[in-house]
Design a protein around this motif. Sequence first.
Motif, PDB file in Angstrom:
ATOM      1  N   PHE A 220       1.038  -1.220  -0.134  1.00  0.00           N
ATOM      2  CA  PHE A 220       0.159   0.044   0.050  1.00  0.00           C
ATOM      3  C   PHE A 220       0.792   1.195  -0.019  1.00  0.00           C
ATOM      4  CE2 PHE A 220       0.704  -1.017   4.398  1.00  0.00           C
ATOM      5  CZ  PHE A 220       1.002  -0.173   4.845  1.00  0.00           C
ATOM      6  N   PHE A 221       0.510   2.298  -0.611  1.00  0.00           N
ATOM      7  CA  PHE A 221       0.896   3.611  -0.385  1.00  0.00           C
ATOM      8  C   PHE A 221       0.431   4.246   1.006  1.00  0.00           C
ATOM      9  CE2 PHE A 221       0.235   3.215  -5.124  1.00  0.00           C
ATOM     10  CZ  PHE A 221       1.473   3.664  -5.339  1.00  0.00           C
ATOM     11  N   TRP A 222       1.460   4.966   1.468  1.00  0.00           N
ATOM     12  CA  TRP A 222       1.363   5.547   2.807  1.00  0.00           C
ATOM     13  C   TRP A 222       0.181   6.318   2.845  1.00  0.00           C
ATOM     14  CZ3 TRP A 222       6.922   7.706   4.538  1.00  0.00           C
ATOM     15  CH2 TRP A 222       7.645   6.415   4.475  1.00  0.00           C
ATOM     16  N   ALA A 223      -0.215   7.166   1.590  1.00  0.00           N
ATOM     17  CA  ALA A 223      -1.388   7.925   1.667  1.00  0.00           C
ATOM     18  C   ALA A 223      -2.733   7.217   1.713  1.00  0.00           C
ATOM     19  CB  ALA A 223      -1.347   8.740   0.293  1.00  0.00           C
ATOM     20  N   ASP A 224      -2.455   5.770   1.433  1.00  0.00           N
ATOM     21  CA  ASP A 224      -3.929   5.087   1.517  1.00  0.00           C
ATOM     22  C   ASP A 224      -4.213   4.490   2.442  1.00  0.00           C
ATOM     23  OD1 ASP A 224      -4.150   5.784  -1.270  1.00  0.00           O
ATOM     24  OD2 ASP A 224      -3.059   4.164  -1.980  1.00  0.00           O
ATOM     25  N   VAL A 225      -3.430   4.835   3.840  1.00  0.00           N
ATOM     26  CA  VAL A 225      -3.674   3.938   5.177  1.00  0.00           C
ATOM     27  C   VAL A 225      -5.097   4.686   5.613  1.00  0.00           C
ATOM     28  CG1 VAL A 225      -3.025   3.901   7.580  1.00  0.00           C
ATOM     29  CG2 VAL A 225      -1.312   3.817   5.751  1.00  0.00           C
ATOM     30  N   PRO A 226      -6.110   3.709   5.846  1.00  0.00           N
ATOM     31  CA  PRO A 226      -7.520   4.275   6.208  1.00  0.00           C
ATOM     32  C   PRO A 226      -7.151   5.378   7.313  1.00  0.00           C
ATOM     33  CG  PRO A 226      -7.331   1.877   6.211  1.00  0.00           C
ATOM     34  CD  PRO A 226      -5.937   2.138   5.969  1.00  0.00           C
ATOM     35  N   ALA A 227      -8.347   6.196   7.308  1.00  0.00           N
ATOM     36  CA  ALA A 227      -8.015   7.399   8.300  1.00  0.00           C
ATOM     37  C   ALA A 227      -8.162   6.874   9.773  1.00  0.00           C
ATOM     38  CB  ALA A 227      -9.351   8.193   7.953  1.00  0.00           C
ATOM     39  N   LYS A 228      -8.808   5.731   9.871  1.00  0.00           N
ATOM     40  CA  LYS A 228      -8.764   5.288  11.452  1.00  0.00           C
ATOM     41  C   LYS A 228      -7.403   5.067  12.013  1.00  0.00           C
ATOM     42  CE  LYS A 228     -10.221   1.089  13.884  1.00  0.00           C
ATOM     43  NZ  LYS A 228     -10.960  -0.289  13.876  1.00  0.00           N
ATOM     44  N   TRP A 229      -6.272   4.990  11.292  1.00  0.00           N
ATOM     45  CA  TRP A 229      -5.089   4.808  11.734  1.00  0.00           C
ATOM     46  C   TRP A 229      -4.137   5.855  11.222  1.00  0.00           C
ATOM     47  CZ3 TRP A 229      -7.016   0.333   9.462  1.00  0.00           C
ATOM     48  CH2 TRP A 229      -7.384  -0.823  10.539  1.00  0.00           C
ATOM     49  N   SER A 230      -4.600   6.600  10.153  1.00  0.00           N
ATOM     50  CA  SER A 230      -3.736   7.597   9.781  1.00  0.00           C
ATOM     51  C   SER A 230      -4.013   9.070  10.336  1.00  0.00           C
ATOM     52  CB  SER A 230      -3.570   7.783   8.197  1.00  0.00           C
ATOM     53  OG  SER A 230      -4.963   8.196   7.931  1.00  0.00           O
ATOM     54  N   ASP A 231      -5.266   9.220  10.570  1.00  0.00           N
ATOM     55  CA  ASP A 231      -5.684  10.662  10.839  1.00  0.00           C
ATOM     56  C   ASP A 231      -5.842  10.833  12.526  1.00  0.00           C
ATOM     57  OD1 ASP A 231      -6.749  12.990  10.314  1.00  0.00           O
ATOM     58  OD2 ASP A 231      -8.818  12.650  10.143  1.00  0.00           O
ATOM     59  N   THR A 232      -5.000  10.178  13.116  1.00  0.00           N
ATOM     60  CA  THR A 232      -4.772  10.398  14.485  1.00  0.00           C
ATOM     61  C   THR A 232      -4.063  11.272  14.630  1.00  0.00           C
ATOM     62  OG1 THR A 232      -3.417   8.713  14.976  1.00  0.00           O
ATOM     63  CG2 THR A 232      -5.409   7.971  15.140  1.00  0.00           C
ATOM     64  N   GLU A 233      -4.022  11.892  16.116  1.00  0.00           N
ATOM     65  CA  GLU A 233      -3.146  13.023  16.614  1.00  0.00           C
ATOM     66  C   GLU A 233      -1.447  12.418  16.270  1.00  0.00           C
ATOM     67  OE1 GLU A 233      -1.896  16.054  20.201  1.00  0.00           O
ATOM     68  OE2 GLU A 233      -4.017  14.599  19.929  1.00  0.00           O
ATOM     69  N   GLY A 234      -1.353  11.220  17.026  1.00  0.00           N
ATOM     70  CA  GLY A 234       0.253  10.742  16.988  1.00  0.00           C
ATOM     71  C   GLY A 234       0.296  10.410  15.556  1.00  0.00           C
ATOM     72  N   SER A 235      -0.507   9.880  14.726  1.00  0.00           N
ATOM     73  CA  SER A 235       0.039   9.541  13.244  1.00  0.00           C
ATOM     74  C   SER A 235       0.428  10.862  12.464  1.00  0.00           C
ATOM     75  CB  SER A 235      -0.946   8.627  12.662  1.00  0.00           C
ATOM     76  OG  SER A 235      -0.499   8.240  11.374  1.00  0.00           O
ATOM     77  N   ARG A 236      -0.235  11.680  12.787  1.00  0.00           N
ATOM     78  CA  ARG A 236      -0.142  13.187  12.056  1.00  0.00           C
ATOM     79  C   ARG A 236       1.136  13.833  12.613  1.00  0.00           C
ATOM     80  NH1 ARG A 236      -5.635  14.015  12.936  1.00  0.00           N
ATOM     81  NH2 ARG A 236      -5.184  15.326  14.639  1.00  0.00           N
ATOM     82  N   ARG A 237       1.674  13.466  13.911  1.00  0.00           N
ATOM     83  CA  ARG A 237       2.718  14.122  14.249  1.00  0.00           C
ATOM     84  C   ARG A 237       3.659  13.207  13.825  1.00  0.00           C
ATOM     85  NH1 ARG A 237       1.554  12.963  19.257  1.00  0.00           N
ATOM     86  NH2 ARG A 237       2.849  11.248  19.686  1.00  0.00           N
ATOM     87  N   VAL A 238       3.793  11.899  13.874  1.00  0.00           N
ATOM     88  CA  VAL A 238       4.941  11.157  13.220  1.00  0.00           C
ATOM     89  C   VAL A 238       5.141  11.765  11.762  1.00  0.00           C
ATOM     90  CG1 VAL A 238       5.808   8.932  12.460  1.00  0.00           C
ATOM     91  CG2 VAL A 238       4.335   9.290  14.546  1.00  0.00           C
ATOM     92  N   ALA A 239       4.163  11.722  10.951  1.00  0.00           N
ATOM     93  CA  ALA A 239       4.341  12.243   9.529  1.00  0.00           C
ATOM     94  C   ALA A 239       5.062  13.684   9.535  1.00  0.00           C
ATOM     95  CB  ALA A 239       2.979  12.374   8.751  1.00  0.00           C
ATOM     96  N   GLY A 240       4.405  14.738  10.177  1.00  0.00           N
ATOM     97  CA  GLY A 240       5.166  15.985  10.230  1.00  0.00           C
ATOM     98  C   GLY A 240       6.506  15.871  10.633  1.00  0.00           C
ATOM     99  N   GLU A 241       6.940  15.094  11.841  1.00  0.00           N
ATOM    100  CA  GLU A 241       8.341  15.136  12.019  1.00  0.00           C
ATOM    101  C   GLU A 241       9.284  14.340  11.166  1.00  0.00           C
ATOM    102  OE1 GLU A 241       8.985  13.330  15.824  1.00  0.00           O
ATOM    103  OE2 GLU A 241       7.469  14.473  16.992  1.00  0.00           O
ATOM    104  N   ALA A 242       8.627  13.515  10.222  1.00  0.00           N
ATOM    105  CA  ALA A 242       9.087  12.754   9.203  1.00  0.00           C
ATOM    106  C   ALA A 242       9.914  13.916   7.992  1.00  0.00           C
ATOM    107  CB  ALA A 242       8.539  11.533   8.470  1.00  0.00           C
ATOM    108  N   THR A 243       8.924  14.831   7.695  1.00  0.00           N
ATOM    109  CA  THR A 243       9.288  15.726   6.694  1.00  0.00           C
ATOM    110  C   THR A 243      10.319  16.455   6.977  1.00  0.00           C
ATOM    111  OG1 THR A 243       7.697  17.425   7.713  1.00  0.00           O
ATOM    112  CG2 THR A 243       6.776  15.914   6.392  1.00  0.00           C
TER     113      THR A 243
END
Length: 309
Positions: A158-181
């Motif tokens: 799967f593409f990272w962008a296709d991870v279901p919102a149930k797991w990708s749209d949490t505060e923790g997951s968004r924080r990880v994605a932000g730090e990765a940039t």
Amino acid sequence: MNGSVSFAAACMRSGILVRQIGCNHRNSSRNANRSLLARWQNSDRSIRILRIAELPYTCIAAWRLGVSGMIDSDVFDFVERCRKHTATGPLLGDLLETVRNLGFEHLILSGVPLGGQKLAPMVELNGWPAGWFERYVAAEHAAVDGVCIYSAKTLKPFFWADVPAKWSDTEGSRRVAGEATEFGILSGFAVPMLSVHHWQSVLSFASSQKSCSLSPRQQVQLVTMAVYAGMSIQALSNNDDGDEGPLTDREKEVLLWAAAGKTSSETSQILGLTERTVKWHSTRAREAFGVATTTQAVVEAVRRRLIHP
């Protein structure tokens, strides 16, 4: 116009790239043809005719053109090289160099942490940017990272962008994605796979592009290389382990009786040990697998074919 040049022109009109084969100077030829491919892609469509004289050798064959420049023979060459790698370092370097042709600069191959497992001991190929892996582990990002969580729930790439919102749209997951940039990681593609050494593994490829764009054929190329890299790592690990394995014979015995439903007290009577000693062996077995409970250790031992209840 001679026959060879006419053949090349016809190939180009059909969306086919003429590529030399059968030469001894394989690497230099590949680089030369990549240069020709880039020139052809950047040229005006009306003048996309490749002169045979531009090729370093006269022995030619037709290959279907790939937008990224990666062709199937590159994948097969990597698979062949996998058999020859005797250490993880060269394998990592080879894979990184090959997948750059698909737009990926970083990668990591790891077991997927479950039930409180720590990520660091489960990593088998670490091609993350300097500093990012250390931050990811220290902050225990694996517990909230949507990509990591979803990797344990599917075997479908799967593409990272296709991870279901149930797991990708949490505060923790968004924080990880932000730090990765901050480390140049903006998008990626993950290949979950079964593993002998972990409940499940994933090879995750990272790109500095805002979004990944892979054709179905390119996805197959990437998955093929990921699977063979995983198989090679497993083979190298088996060679390193030798015949001893992660468990002692006594630890296997204790887990076997636990699998049969026996308590520590009952197992101590069966084996002629103190209950404290049985519990100590259970603890060692859990530590060997990085799990929290004896039941998890039993499941892991069965999965790795170390015990047969």
